[in-house]
Design a protein around this motif. Structure first.
Motif, PDB file in Angstrom:
ATOM      1  N   THR A 171     -23.701   1.893 -23.303  1.00 56.95           N
ATOM      2  CA  THR A 171     -23.405   2.635 -24.527  1.00 56.95           C
ATOM      3  C   THR A 171     -22.784   1.755 -25.604  1.00 56.95           C
ATOM      4  O   THR A 171     -22.299   2.255 -26.607  1.00 56.95           O
ATOM      5  CB  THR A 171     -22.469   3.826 -24.250  1.00 56.95           C
ATOM      6  OG1 THR A 171     -21.262   3.330 -23.668  1.00 56.95           O
ATOM      7  CG2 THR A 171     -23.129   4.831 -23.339  1.00 56.95           C
ATOM      8  N   ALA A 172     -22.795   0.446 -25.382  1.00 52.05           N
ATOM      9  CA  ALA A 172     -22.304  -0.456 -26.425  1.00 52.05           C
ATOM     10  C   ALA A 172     -23.213  -0.337 -27.646  1.00 52.05           C
ATOM     11  O   ALA A 172     -24.336   0.142 -27.562  1.00 52.05           O
ATOM     12  CB  ALA A 172     -22.285  -1.896 -25.916  1.00 52.05           C
ATOM     13  N   ASN A 173     -22.731  -0.745 -28.775  1.00 50.81           N
ATOM     14  CA  ASN A 173     -23.503  -0.641 -30.010  1.00 50.81           C
ATOM     15  C   ASN A 173     -24.853  -1.343 -29.875  1.00 50.81           C
ATOM     16  O   ASN A 173     -24.932  -2.469 -29.405  1.00 50.81           O
ATOM     17  CB  ASN A 173     -22.706  -1.241 -31.170  1.00 50.81           C
ATOM     18  CG  ASN A 173     -23.315  -0.899 -32.508  1.00 50.81           C
ATOM     19  OD1 ASN A 173     -24.162  -0.023 -32.611  1.00 50.81           O
ATOM     20  ND2 ASN A 173     -22.876  -1.579 -33.522  1.00 50.81           N
ATOM     21  N   ASN A 233     -27.316  -3.103 -31.726  1.00 50.24           N
ATOM     22  CA  ASN A 233     -27.509  -3.739 -33.031  1.00 50.24           C
ATOM     23  C   ASN A 233     -28.685  -4.712 -33.030  1.00 50.24           C
ATOM     24  O   ASN A 233     -28.744  -5.619 -33.840  1.00 50.24           O
ATOM     25  CB  ASN A 233     -26.225  -4.443 -33.480  1.00 50.24           C
ATOM     26  CG  ASN A 233     -25.754  -5.463 -32.463  1.00 50.24           C
ATOM     27  OD1 ASN A 233     -26.452  -5.743 -31.495  1.00 50.24           O
ATOM     28  ND2 ASN A 233     -24.577  -6.009 -32.667  1.00 50.24           N
ATOM     29  N   ARG A 241     -32.393   5.044 -35.942  1.00 56.25           N
ATOM     30  CA  ARG A 241     -30.937   4.940 -35.851  1.00 56.25           C
ATOM     31  C   ARG A 241     -30.495   4.870 -34.398  1.00 56.25           C
ATOM     32  O   ARG A 241     -31.255   5.177 -33.490  1.00 56.25           O
ATOM     33  CB  ARG A 241     -30.273   6.129 -36.524  1.00 56.25           C
ATOM     34  CG  ARG A 241     -30.477   7.440 -35.810  1.00 56.25           C
ATOM     35  CD  ARG A 241     -29.824   8.622 -36.535  1.00 56.25           C
ATOM     36  NE  ARG A 241     -30.228   9.874 -35.956  1.00 56.25           N
ATOM     37  CZ  ARG A 241     -31.378  10.494 -36.194  1.00 56.25           C
ATOM     38  NH1 ARG A 241     -32.247   9.968 -37.027  1.00 56.25           N
ATOM     39  NH2 ARG A 241     -31.672  11.625 -35.623  1.00 56.25           N
ATOM     40  N   PHE A 242     -29.237   4.501 -34.222  1.00 56.18           N
ATOM     41  CA  PHE A 242     -28.583   4.458 -32.922  1.00 56.18           C
ATOM     42  C   PHE A 242     -27.439   5.451 -32.930  1.00 56.18           C
ATOM     43  O   PHE A 242     -26.673   5.515 -33.898  1.00 56.18           O
ATOM     44  CB  PHE A 242     -28.044   3.045 -32.654  1.00 56.18           C
ATOM     45  CG  PHE A 242     -27.142   2.976 -31.461  1.00 56.18           C
ATOM     46  CD1 PHE A 242     -27.669   2.903 -30.197  1.00 56.18           C
ATOM     47  CD2 PHE A 242     -25.764   2.974 -31.621  1.00 56.18           C
ATOM     48  CE1 PHE A 242     -26.838   2.836 -29.087  1.00 56.18           C
ATOM     49  CE2 PHE A 242     -24.924   2.907 -30.520  1.00 56.18           C
ATOM     50  CZ  PHE A 242     -25.465   2.840 -29.255  1.00 56.18           C
ATOM     51  N   GLU A 243     -27.342   6.249 -31.885  1.00 55.12           N
ATOM     52  CA  GLU A 243     -26.234   7.195 -31.743  1.00 55.12           C
ATOM     53  C   GLU A 243     -25.716   7.128 -30.313  1.00 55.12           C
ATOM     54  O   GLU A 243     -26.497   6.978 -29.378  1.00 55.12           O
ATOM     55  CB  GLU A 243     -26.699   8.634 -31.984  1.00 55.12           C
ATOM     56  CG  GLU A 243     -27.182   8.940 -33.365  1.00 55.12           C
ATOM     57  CD  GLU A 243     -27.632  10.401 -33.473  1.00 55.12           C
ATOM     58  OE1 GLU A 243     -26.825  11.289 -33.134  1.00 55.12           O
ATOM     59  OE2 GLU A 243     -28.783  10.611 -33.863  1.00 55.12           O
ATOM     60  N   VAL A 244     -24.412   7.263 -30.134  1.00 57.80           N
ATOM     61  CA  VAL A 244     -23.836   7.407 -28.806  1.00 57.80           C
ATOM     62  C   VAL A 244     -23.706   8.898 -28.544  1.00 57.80           C
ATOM     63  O   VAL A 244     -23.046   9.614 -29.302  1.00 57.80           O
ATOM     64  CB  VAL A 244     -22.453   6.713 -28.704  1.00 57.80           C
ATOM     65  CG1 VAL A 244     -21.836   6.961 -27.340  1.00 57.80           C
ATOM     66  CG2 VAL A 244     -22.585   5.222 -28.971  1.00 57.80           C
TER      67      VAL A 244
END
Length: 80
Positions: free
Chosen positions: A32-34, A36, A68-71
């Motif tokens: 779950t790290a960013n 990027n 996009r990226f979401e946790v």
């Protein structure tokens, strides 16, 4: 141009490929790290893993565009 290859199951890929009108899908990762690696608009490739030892099964079978990226918690990801 950069891109990312996400490994997925045959079942998930098949499910997504037969759905009409899909314009967005979730791709879950253990870490779950960013994330990027990609920026909006970069290609995201779907690599089907070879779970059953089928010859030629491990192949890139689909492509999408990263948005996009979401946790999210697991239940939130499934709800989306």
């Amino acid at each position: 141009m950069k891109g990312y290859i996400g490994v997925t199951s045959r079942e998930w890929f098949t499910y997504l490929s037969i759905k009409d009108g899909i314009n967005e899908v979730n791709f879950w990762r253990k870490n779950t790290a960013n994330f990027n690696v990609l920026t909006q608009g970069d290609p995201f490739f779907f690599l089907v893993k070879n779970e059953k030892g089928v010859k030629g099964e491990r192949a890139v079978l689909g492509k999408g565009t990263f948005v996009r990226f979401e946790v999210l918690k697991v239940n939130e990801a499934w709800d989306k």
